[in-house]
Design a protein around this motif. Structure first.
Motif, PDB file in Angstrom:
ATOM      1  N   VAL B 214      33.325 -43.698 -48.615  1.00 55.96           N
ATOM      2  CA  VAL B 214      34.297 -44.048 -49.653  1.00 55.96           C
ATOM      3  C   VAL B 214      33.683 -45.134 -50.527  1.00 55.96           C
ATOM      4  O   VAL B 214      33.031 -46.037 -50.027  1.00 55.96           O
ATOM      5  N   GLY B 215      33.920 -44.967 -51.828  1.00 53.93           N
ATOM      6  CA  GLY B 215      33.413 -45.979 -52.740  1.00 53.93           C
ATOM      7  C   GLY B 215      32.046 -45.599 -53.276  1.00 53.93           C
ATOM      8  O   GLY B 215      31.469 -44.579 -52.894  1.00 53.93           O
ATOM      9  N   VAL B 216      31.599 -46.441 -54.173  1.00 53.65           N
ATOM     10  CA  VAL B 216      30.317 -46.159 -54.801  1.00 53.65           C
ATOM     11  C   VAL B 216      29.325 -47.189 -54.279  1.00 53.65           C
ATOM     12  O   VAL B 216      29.671 -48.355 -54.139  1.00 53.65           O
ATOM     13  N   PRO B 217      28.143 -46.730 -53.942  1.00 51.77           N
ATOM     14  CA  PRO B 217      27.162 -47.691 -53.454  1.00 51.77           C
ATOM     15  C   PRO B 217      27.018 -48.800 -54.500  1.00 51.77           C
ATOM     16  O   PRO B 217      27.071 -48.498 -55.702  1.00 51.77           O
ATOM     17  N   PRO B 218      26.757 -49.979 -54.095  1.00 58.28           N
ATOM     18  CA  PRO B 218      26.589 -50.463 -52.724  1.00 58.28           C
ATOM     19  C   PRO B 218      27.900 -50.825 -52.032  1.00 58.28           C
ATOM     20  O   PRO B 218      27.843 -51.278 -50.904  1.00 58.28           O
ATOM     21  N   ASN B 219      28.998 -50.651 -52.716  1.00 50.92           N
ATOM     22  CA  ASN B 219      30.250 -51.114 -52.113  1.00 50.92           C
ATOM     23  C   ASN B 219      30.950 -50.006 -51.331  1.00 50.92           C
ATOM     24  O   ASN B 219      32.152 -49.895 -51.349  1.00 50.92           O
ATOM     25  N   ASN B 220      30.208 -49.230 -50.721  1.00 51.02           N
ATOM     26  CA  ASN B 220      30.861 -48.118 -50.048  1.00 51.02           C
ATOM     27  C   ASN B 220      31.002 -48.373 -48.556  1.00 51.02           C
ATOM     28  O   ASN B 220      30.251 -49.141 -47.961  1.00 51.02           O
ATOM     29  N   THR B 221      31.924 -47.724 -47.935  1.00 47.63           N
ATOM     30  CA  THR B 221      32.068 -47.750 -46.483  1.00 47.63           C
ATOM     31  C   THR B 221      32.084 -46.305 -46.012  1.00 47.63           C
ATOM     32  O   THR B 221      32.437 -45.398 -46.752  1.00 47.63           O
ATOM     33  N   SER B 222      31.674 -46.139 -44.781  1.00 49.31           N
ATOM     34  CA  SER B 222      31.692 -44.769 -44.295  1.00 49.31           C
ATOM     35  C   SER B 222      32.139 -44.711 -42.838  1.00 49.31           C
ATOM     36  O   SER B 222      32.002 -45.670 -42.091  1.00 49.31           O
ATOM     37  N   GLN B 223      32.684 -43.581 -42.470  1.00 50.58           N
ATOM     38  CA  GLN B 223      33.117 -43.344 -41.089  1.00 50.58           C
ATOM     39  C   GLN B 223      32.552 -42.004 -40.639  1.00 50.58           C
ATOM     40  O   GLN B 223      32.503 -41.061 -41.418  1.00 50.58           O
ATOM     41  N   THR B 224      32.147 -41.953 -39.377  1.00 51.84           N
ATOM     42  CA  THR B 224      31.633 -40.678 -38.883  1.00 51.84           C
ATOM     43  C   THR B 224      32.507 -40.184 -37.740  1.00 51.84           C
ATOM     44  O   THR B 224      33.190 -40.949 -37.079  1.00 51.84           O
TER      45      THR B 224
END
Lengths: 920, 297
Positions: B214-224
């Motif tokens: 979610v979000g645009v790099p560099p401010n993104n977070t991710s879940q797997t």
């Protein structure tokens, strides 16, 4: 046991899940739920902790449950397309349960018509690679093999996807190869200290690997060509490649056993070529023995062996026919070469059967040109001359002996084998008779029989070449075979050869040489004394891979025993290498063998007829005789098998035996010399016209030795007396006199016990009395001696009895020349006075009564000086003595004896008037 | 937004032919609640009716009724600013009062639904119809979701994928699978060659991992999230062994690959090869695979 508890828990779990699975199937056909339960159940098979045996229990429990699932799937396939189910089960997360389910569904699918059998097979085989754990992988693939077994296609051509025989073969072989890899890998996992444990566990698992080969053999449509081209090469390659000793030995065993012997026969070269490439630690001899033994079993099971032996029989009768013009001695020669199988048959029934065969239509009318080539092809005519000579003698005597000794204990066995083979011959003849009965013309008929024979001969040639192939192979690989291995192979090969060509005993010698190995032969010649452990200096034993001590001796003993059991014993003994091999063993081993030879000789009842054979025999027995631990009675029995064809040869044989037995010391002499003497006496009787002196000298010497060395004075004494008596019967008075003199001498010098003396004297008197040929002087001398000895006996009753017995010497009713009434009366009266002087009255009365009997005897026979008055006086005397001693109980016996005698006299009065003169 | 609010009117939204449509069932991972929504095509007209019933027969006054078609990306973390990438509105009724149950129809003709619906861990992409009855005090709002699939042709250049994976002098395998893009009902077929095995392996798994950023790099977070775990090998292979890979995808809850949806989020799927050794250590190698929704399904 902890493991057992865990196992029980696992089994319980499996059964629980299986029950749930069944419920889902039965109640409402919820197939997918059922497969879920099945999958849970199968997850138990993912376990690490169990040994192969325990794992197998789990496997069986699951197998049963899956069988139920499988049959449900087959019945229900219209509702659930099995292709779909096949996909669905592939979602199972774990590979082991997934594969079990796939196989269950896939094989159910295969049973439905028009299923893509080949594709399923290929897919299952491929997917099974996912299980790389050796134990679980082996079981998965075993399951695959078990489930697919019934659905493997066996047609040659099929539309694509359906599968052909080739696909089936490929499938099974591939599965086999993968299983074998897993099996071998099993060995190499885990700690090296548990190597042996794993090896044992692998042995428990071996059967599931081998099952593939069995399955392959059971496929429909396998032919020898298919086997040779599409199966064997791949299997052999895998066996060679895996380099695992256990796998190589076991799998080749299964391979050899699973497929028909005919296939192996045709592919022998392939097999041998592969066995050359095996791991050096694999026991090559076992591998070879496997296949040889397989062929042997086939020969026996298929009656081929019997047919071959008949064939050689017929060849022999051909010989017989051809040899008719030649010298007569040729015929038994030809017969005897037919070897072990027909030996017993020949010796008894042969005489009867073969003439019949000659009369058979095929023999009589067979065109000559077809028979002639057979003759020239036969290689067994090129035997060593001395051997054949020896054989034909054996044969001849064998036959005569069998006639003589019909009550020998080993007869039944022989009779049976004879029956079998003569049955076979009978059948053959019946067949011929049947042929004859058909209306076809005779010429055609015999041709037909002939083609059969020719085919059989062809077959025999094929089998013969098998032997040659083995021989060539083992000769090349000699260095890789230990003595133990060579002995084992030779044993099997010998059996094979003799089954195929009972006549070709020459091979056996070659094989023995092979077992010994050239090195041993050379060193044997250089240093004749037997070496205790010759393994150490032979290069073939220095091989680094010899891990465990091989039971070399057992193997050799077993080899030699096989020889003895299959071939006539003298053929065996005629092999020089038999002796070489025997000598290579330590002395206790040699004794064992020699003992066995002895038993065999006795049980075969094989007579020894010439010196060559006897020499070998006694050379062999020398050890036994020296060791003195054999049954001396066996040796004694052996003596009776020595039968030369002339008096001369008999003497030679006996002398040889004597020499040998002499080595054995006192015990052997005691047991065997009497036999020698009796045997010599038999010869003496048998050849009355020959030069006796040698025989007589022999007898004399033997008896002398028996007395002098053996210490059996009494036996020797009796033998002397007996020999004297027989010589007398044969008219050899001088010899007879000598024997008696020797007996007297022995009596004087050696027999000191009073009882023995009395008994010896009895024997002496009875034999001497029956002689007929002595001159008056000689007889007088001997008889007087006897009388004298009687007087010198220690005890009075003995003296008395000796006296009245010796009376017989002086008055022989049948013989005019031996009637001396005076001396008779003297003797009787001496007896009376001795009895009268004896203090113990009851005994003395007994003696009187005995004496009375003697008086009566001579009176009855008409002696002039024995009168009724003598008898009356004696009776009176006895009556008086009886009255005087009436109260003593000991006199009851003499008294009743006396009364019986009186009764006798009274009963004789009517027929013989002279008896009326006697007052009773 | 409960059905049974104490609002004085009951608003029911009905899509035309709803019964005949495929209903998509999705689940919120965290709350374990199900959502059912009828399926629409990317350009399909959304047509339906709104039934408004006053409760207890009382008349209800309103200042107008509106129907909207909205495509929105919602974030779990930040609910304040829904990102509506589509919003169409229709006037259903002018201000007035409702006395009896009344039915209004609506139609959003060929409305373009450019993204596929998605219900992820931290982000949702929703399409819905919203009916609002404006009132003086508090508006009455009613929403109904629909689900959208985006069918895609097979991407080009889907050649065989090979990769070498290894730990130096310890383990070396070559993985190979049929292509790099799979449709949702596809099968991953491939094989693994073991060229060097010095580890004591216990088993090997394939995993499919979904990564939601979610979000645009560099401010993104991710879940797997691991969607699939699939054992493909049991036991330890030796050098030279080949293990087959076959994984049917249709049974799993996969979503098509989404890249920078409206520059807000991405959903990607990775194929992961996991080797587990005796001691339970896991060695893995991941590689993204493309997933698309094929119209041929």
């Amino acid at each position: 046991m902890e493991g057992q508890a865990a196992l029980d828990k696992s089994l319980e779990f499996i059964r629980g899940q299986a029950a749930l699975m069944r419920k889902s199937l039965d109640a409402d056909g919820r197939l997918l739920v059922a497969t879920k339960y099945a999958s849970t159940m199968l997850s138990e098979l993912r376990t690490q902790q169990y040994s192969p045996k325990q794992y197998y229990e789990l496997y069986i429990a699951c197998f049963d449950a899956l069988s139920q699932l499988g049959s449900y799937l087959r019945e229900d396939h219209k509702n659930h397309h099995l292709a779909d189910i096949y996909e669905i089960v592939q979602y199972t997360g774990h590979v082991v349960p997934r594969l079990y389910l796939m196989i269950t569904v896939g094989t159910a699918y295969m049973s439905i018509p028009n299923a893509p059998v080949k594709d399923i097979l290929t897919d299952l085989l491929e997917m099974c690679r996912g299980v790389q754990h050796p134990l679980r992988g082996l079981f998965i693939r075993y399951y695959l093999g078990q489930r697919t077994r019934e659905h493997l296609p066996s047609v040659e051509n099929a539309p694509s996807g359906k599968g052909t025989l080739s696909d089936s073969i490929k499938f099974v072989i591939t599965n086999f190869i993968e299983m074998n890899k897993l099996w071998v890998r099993y060995q190499h996992q885990g700690h090296s200290r548990e190597w042996q444990k794993r090896l044992n566990e692998r042995k428990e698992l071996q059967i599931i690997v081998g099952s593939n080969l069995v399955r392959l053999a059971q496929l429909d449509g396998i032919t020898s060509t298919v086997f040779a081209e599409r199966i064997l090469p791949q299997i052999l390659e895998q066996v060679v490649q895996c380099r695992d000793v256990l796998a190589q030995e076991y799998l080749l065993d299964v391979l050899v056993m699973a497929f028909p012997a005919e296939y192996h026969l045709e592919t022998l070269e392939q097999y041998l070529a592969a066995s050359e490439r095996l791991n050096p630690q694999t026991a090559l001899y076992k591998i070879l023995k496997l296949s040889i033994d397989r062929l042997i079993r086939h020969l026996k099971d298929s009656n081929l062996a019997e047919q071959f032996s008949q064939l050689s029989l017929m060849e022999n009768s051909n010989d017989l026919e051809n040899a008719e013009g030649k010298s007569k001695t040729q015929t038994p020669n030809a017969k005897s070469t037919s070897g072990s199988a027909s030996e017993t048959h020949e010796s008894k029934a042969g005489g009867k059967v073969e003439p019949d065969q000659l009369e058979g239509p095929d023999r009589a009318e067979a065109p000559d040109q077809t028979e002639e080539p057979d003759q020239t092809e036969e290689p067994d005519h090129t035997e060593e001359p001395d051997q054949t000579e020896e054989l034909d003698q054996t044969e001849e005597l064998d036959q005569t002996e069998e006639l003589d000794q019909t009550e020998k204990p080993d007869q039944p066995a022989k009779a049976e084998s004879t029956k079998n083979s003569s049955d076979a011959v009978d059948k053959l003849q019946e067949a011929k008779v049947d042929d004859e009965k058909t209306d076809e013309p005779n010429g055609e008929l015999s041709e037909q029989t002939l083609t059969e024979i020719q085919e059989l001969e062809k077959l025999q040639t094929v089998w013969g070449s098998v032997y040659a192939t083995y021989w060539k192979f083992i000769a090349q690989l000699k260095s890789r075979l230990s003595l133990h291995g060579r002995a084992n192979i030779a044993q099997s090969l010998i059996k094979l050869v003799l089954l195929v060509r009972p006549n070709e005993t020459q091979f056996v010698n070659d094989l023995l040489l092979f077992v010994i190995g050239e090195n041993e032969v050379k060193s044997e010649q250089a240093t004749p004394e037997p070496k205790p452990k010759e393994e150490s200096n032979s290069p073939s034993f220095a091989a680094p891979y010899k891990t465990e001590q091989e039971p070399v001796q057992e193997a050799i003993v077993s080899l030699l025993n096989t020889l003895l059991d299959t071939l006539p014993v003298f053929i065996v003994l005629s092999y020089p290498h038999f002796h070489t091999l025997l000598k290579s063993q330590d002395s206790s081993m040699q004794q064992t063998i020699a003992n066995h030879v002895l038993k065999v000789v006795l049980s075969q009842g094989a007579t020894v007829t010439d010196m060559a054979a006897a020499n070998k025999l006694f050379e062999l027995f020398g050890l036994v005789i020296k060791a003195g631990d054999t049954e001396q009675l066996d040796l004694a029995e052996l003596v009776h098998l020595l039968r030369g064809s002339t008096a001369e040869s008999n003497v030679q044989l006996l002398k040889l035996a004597l020499q040998s037995f002499k080595q054995g010391g006192v015990k052997v002499i005691q047991r065997t010399y009497p036999s020698l003497v009796f045997s010599a006496l038999t010869v003496l009787r048998q050849y009355p016209d020959s030069n006796r002196s040698e025989l007589l000298k022999f007898i004399n010497k033997a008896i002398y030795d028996l007395g002098a060395i053996g210490g059996l004075a009494e036996t020797a004494f009796r033998l002397y007396v007996l020999s004297g008596s027989i010589s007398d019967q044969l008219g050899a008075q001088e010899a007879s006199y000598e024997f008696f003199v020797e007996a007297f001498t022995l009596y004087e010098e050696q027999i000191s016990d009073s009882r023995a003396q009395y008994q010896a004297l009895c024997v002496l008197i009875s034999y001497l009395r029956s002689t007929t040929g002595f001159s008056f002087e000689n007889y007088d001398t001997l008889a007087s001696r006897c009388t004298l000895y009687g007087q010198k006996l220690l005890k009075k009753p003995d003296q008395c009895r000796a006296a009245y017995l010796s009376a017989n010497l002086w008055w022989v009713p049948e013989l005019e020349s031996k009637r001396n009434d005076t001396k008779l009366l003297d003797a009787l009266q001496r007896a009376f006075s001795v009895a009268d002087a004896y203090m113990d009255t009851p005994v003395s009365i007994g003696l009187f009564v005995e004496l009375l009997d003697r008086y009566l005897y001579f009176y009855d026979r008409g002696s002039k000086l024995v009168t009724a008055e003598h008898i009356n006086r004696l009776i009176e005397h006895i009556n008086k003595e009886l009255e005087n001693n009436n109260e003593e109980s000991e006199i009851n016996e003499p008294k009743s004896h006396f009364e019986r005698t009186l009764d006798y006299i009274r009963s004789q009065v009517d027929s013989e008037p002279r008896f009326s003169e006697i007052h009773t | 937004m409960s059905f049974f609010s104490q609002a004085p009117v009951e608003i029911e939204i009905k899509f035309d032919g709803e019964e005949a449509r495929q209903i998509i069932d999705t689940k919120d991972k965290d709350k374990n609640t199900h959502h059912l929504a009828p399926l629409y095509g990317a350009d399909e007209t959304v047509k339906g009716s709104v039934i408004i019933r006053p409760r207890d027969g009382r008349k209800v006054e309103h200042t107008g009724i509106k129907v909207q078609f909205i495509g929105a990306i919602e974030f779990k973390e930040d609910k304040s600013q829904p990102n509506e990438f589509i919003s169409w509105a229709r006037e259903l009724a002018a201000p007035g009062e409702v006395r009896h149950a009344e039915t209004y129809t609506f139609e959003f003709k060929n409305v373009e639904k450019q993204f596929e619906s998605y219900n992820g861990l931290s982000v949702k992409l929703r399409y819905f119809v919203r009916v609002t009855m404006f009132r003086r005090m508090n508006d009455i709002v009613r929403e109904k979701d629909l689900w959208v699939y985006q069918y895609k042709p097979e991407p080009e250049g889907t050649a065989m994928v090979r990769m070498d994976v290894g730990i130096e002098d310890c383990m070396h395998i070559e993985c190979e699978y049929s292509k790099s893009n799979f449709h949702l009902k596809d099968v991953i077929i491939g094989r693994i060659y073991f060229t060097l095995v010095r580890l004591k392996l216990k088993h090997m798994e394939l995993s499919l991992i979904r990564k939601e950023s979610v979000g645009v790099p560099p401010n993104n977070t991710s879940q797997t999230e691991t969607v699939v775990r699939f054992e493909i090998m049991d036991g330890a292979p030796v050098k030279g062994e080949t293990i087959p890979i076959r994984l049917f995808l249709s049974g799993f809850d996969l979503v098509p690959t989404m890249r920078d949806v409206n520059k807000k989020f991405s959903v990607r799927t990775y194929l992961s090869f996991v080797l587990v050794d005796d001691a339970g250590r896991r060695y893995f190698k991941q590689r993204e695979i493309g997933i698309y929704r094929s119209s041929e399904e």
